[in-house]
Motif scaffolding. Structure first.
Motif, PDB file in Angstrom:
ATOM      1  N   UNK A 163       0.860  -1.180   0.000  1.00 36.12           N
ATOM      2  CA  UNK A 163       0.000   0.000   0.000  1.00 36.12           C
ATOM      3  C   UNK A 163       0.894   1.227   0.000  1.00 36.12           C
ATOM      4  N   UNK A 164       0.430   2.266  -0.663  1.00 37.21           N
ATOM      5  CA  UNK A 164       1.202   3.507  -0.742  1.00 37.21           C
ATOM      6  C   UNK A 164       0.246   4.686  -0.635  1.00 37.21           C
ATOM      7  N   UNK A 165       0.626   5.646   0.220  1.00 39.92           N
ATOM      8  CA  UNK A 165      -0.214   6.814   0.448  1.00 39.92           C
ATOM      9  C   UNK A 165       0.608   8.092   0.320  1.00 39.92           C
ATOM     10  N   UNK A 166       0.042   9.100  -0.298  1.00 36.97           N
ATOM     11  CA  UNK A 166       0.651  10.417  -0.311  1.00 36.97           C
ATOM     12  C   UNK A 166       0.366  11.074   1.032  1.00 36.97           C
ATOM     13  N   UNK A 167       1.430  11.510   1.731  1.00 33.02           N
ATOM     14  CA  UNK A 167       1.304  11.978   3.110  1.00 33.02           C
ATOM     15  C   UNK A 167       1.237  13.496   3.248  1.00 33.02           C
ATOM     16  N   UNK A 168       1.518  14.232   2.171  1.00 33.31           N
ATOM     17  CA  UNK A 168       1.423  15.692   2.209  1.00 33.31           C
ATOM     18  C   UNK A 168       1.061  16.199   0.823  1.00 33.31           C
ATOM     19  N   UNK A 169       0.577  17.425   0.732  1.00 36.68           N
ATOM     20  CA  UNK A 169       0.130  17.982  -0.542  1.00 36.68           C
ATOM     21  C   UNK A 169       1.307  18.286  -1.463  1.00 36.68           C
ATOM     22  N   UNK A 170       1.058  18.179  -2.776  1.00 36.09           N
ATOM     23  CA  UNK A 170       2.019  18.684  -3.753  1.00 36.09           C
ATOM     24  C   UNK A 170       2.127  20.196  -3.611  1.00 36.09           C
ATOM     25  N   UNK A 171       3.285  20.738  -4.030  1.00 39.11           N
ATOM     26  CA  UNK A 171       3.517  22.169  -3.992  1.00 39.11           C
ATOM     27  C   UNK A 171       3.984  22.652  -5.366  1.00 39.11           C
ATOM     28  N   UNK A 172       3.470  23.796  -5.817  1.00 36.13           N
ATOM     29  CA  UNK A 172       3.901  24.350  -7.085  1.00 36.13           C
ATOM     30  C   UNK A 172       2.765  24.472  -8.073  1.00 36.13           C
ATOM     31  N   UNK A 173       3.094  24.892  -9.287  1.00 38.94           N
ATOM     32  CA  UNK A 173       2.094  25.133 -10.316  1.00 38.94           C
ATOM     33  C   UNK A 173       1.333  23.852 -10.647  1.00 38.94           C
ATOM     34  N   UNK A 174       0.029  23.904 -10.620  1.00 45.57           N
ATOM     35  CA  UNK A 174      -0.799  22.754 -10.929  1.00 45.57           C
ATOM     36  C   UNK A 174      -1.096  21.855  -9.744  1.00 45.57           C
ATOM     37  N   UNK A 175      -0.526  22.167  -8.567  1.00 46.40           N
ATOM     38  CA  UNK A 175      -0.754  21.323  -7.391  1.00 46.40           C
ATOM     39  C   UNK A 175      -2.155  21.535  -6.839  1.00 46.40           C
ATOM     40  N   UNK A 185      -5.232  -3.355  -7.016  1.00 46.20           N
ATOM     41  CA  UNK A 185      -6.683  -3.471  -6.895  1.00 46.20           C
ATOM     42  C   UNK A 185      -7.356  -2.126  -6.690  1.00 46.20           C
ATOM     43  N   UNK A 186      -6.577  -1.108  -6.310  1.00 45.99           N
ATOM     44  CA  UNK A 186      -7.146   0.217  -6.085  1.00 45.99           C
ATOM     45  C   UNK A 186      -6.079   1.275  -6.289  1.00 45.99           C
ATOM     46  N   UNK A 187      -6.393   2.296  -7.105  1.00 47.77           N
ATOM     47  CA  UNK A 187      -5.489   3.425  -7.331  1.00 47.77           C
ATOM     48  C   UNK A 187      -6.309   4.706  -7.382  1.00 47.77           C
ATOM     49  N   UNK A 237      -3.130   7.384  -3.720  1.00 45.43           N
ATOM     50  CA  UNK A 237      -2.960   6.143  -2.957  1.00 45.43           C
ATOM     51  C   UNK A 237      -3.045   4.964  -3.911  1.00 45.43           C
ATOM     52  N   UNK A 238      -2.498   3.831  -3.494  1.00 41.18           N
ATOM     53  CA  UNK A 238      -2.574   2.606  -4.292  1.00 41.18           C
ATOM     54  C   UNK A 238      -2.419   1.402  -3.375  1.00 41.18           C
ATOM     55  N   UNK A 239      -3.056   0.276  -3.790  1.00 36.71           N
ATOM     56  CA  UNK A 239      -3.025  -0.943  -2.998  1.00 36.71           C
ATOM     57  C   UNK A 239      -2.954  -2.138  -3.944  1.00 36.71           C
ATOM     58  N   UNK A 240      -2.165  -3.149  -3.570  1.00 43.07           N
ATOM     59  CA  UNK A 240      -1.992  -4.326  -4.421  1.00 43.07           C
ATOM     60  C   UNK A 240      -1.797  -5.568  -3.570  1.00 43.07           C
TER      61      UNK A 240
END
Length: 299
Positions: free
Chosen positions: A231-243, A276-278, A249-252
């Motif tokens: 499993x993988x999770x983004x833990x903080x927001x992106x920063x910059x143009x287009x963020x 199985x989930x993205x 997240x993803x799970x396999x």
């Protein structure tokens, strides 16, 4: 989709197939989930070891930014990578653990066909190199490890399928393996990684990521088999143009088979994962399946 998000989607599509060890798994950090499996937090005794990870990530769709819906049109991709890893476990003790140093040099072939972004490209090259240090503990029925390292930004980023990410990443890892019996025939392991991503030349900084890899296995005499996953999770927001404040997240889940070659110091490991989930963050995200073959050689 607003103009800023559309620009970021297209820009990210060009880096989704960045080489091994993002392996298109995310538009964020460097590490590829699914590279480790059974006994992921275990390491060998003092000595010199070479590991070759052969990983194929077959992408069957791309998620639209901020959702788990596919981008329109025919969008496929494939990454085949070989990561060459060298580990030296020294006989020095730190906090009761074996002290080790390691490096990894990935080489990847990436092909992309993304109608949604108007991209068709294929490249082969050396990806971003990793270097780190580790502490390795061994108990009577458990192993544990703590690792710190840095992904460099040496890989090319000049083309959509180029193998570099374009920024550095600091990665901290820790985990444990538990053996349920004294013969160590039944195991359960978990390995957690935290990536703090740097800023690329455009000023965009992907959010930090947390990855969990796990495995439950049984030694059946001549080989070991088990169930693995990540499993993988983004833990903080992106920063910059287009963020945006959307986080990925993803799970396999998958299966793994390990087979040692007697008298050779070689261990062969193979695994297959299905995502199985993205869910995509502020950038598009790939969804697919992973095949991984590992050769471990002790010197």
């Amino acid at each position: 989709m607003n103009n800023k998000k559309q620009v970021r989607t297209i820009a990210t599509a060009s880096t989704l197939a960045a080489a091994m060890l993002p392996l298109c798994a995310t538009a964020g950090g460097h590490y590829t989930p699914g590279v480790e499996g059974l006994q992921a937090a275990s390491a060998p005794p003092p000595g010199l070891y070479y590991l070759a990870y052969v990983v194929n990530y077959d992408i069957d769709s791309f998620r639209a930014p901020g959702s788990n819906d596919d981008l329109p049109g025919h969008n496929r991709g494939n990454v085949t990578a070989v990561a060459n890893r060298l580990i030296w476990v020294t006989d020095k003790k730190v906090l009761g653990a074996d002290f080790a140093v390691e490096t990894m040099v990935p080489v990847a072939h990436t092909s992309l066909n993304l109608n949604a972004a108007g991209i068709s490209d294929s490249r082969t090259g050396i990806g971003d190199i990793y270097a780190g240090v580790a502490l390795i503990w061994h108990g009577q029925q458990w192993d544990a490890a703590a690792v710190g390292g840095l992904w460099f930004d040496n890989g090319s980023t000049s083309d959509p399928a180029s193998p570099g990410k374009g920024f550095k990443t600091t990665m901290l890892s820790g985990g444990a393996t538990y053996y349920f019996d004294s013969a160590k025939t039944i195991t359960a392991s978990a390995l957690m990684r935290f990536e703090r991503n740097g800023e690329d030349d455009s000023g965009f900084r992907p959010g930090n990521e947390v990855t969990l890899e796990w495995g439950v296995g049984k030694n059946l005499g001549t080989f070991q088999a088990g169930v693995v996953g990540y499993s993988q999770w983004q833990a903080s927001d992106d920063k910059g143009y287009g963020a945006s404040n959307d986080r990925s997240s993803r799970h396999a889940v998958g299966l793994e088979l390990d087979y040692p070659l007697p008298g050779t110091g070689v261990l062969l490991k193979g695994a297959a994962y299905k995502e199985v989930s993205v869910t995509a963050g502020s950038a598009a995200a790939a969804k697919g399946s992973v095949l991984r073959f590992t050769l471990v050689k002790a010197f």
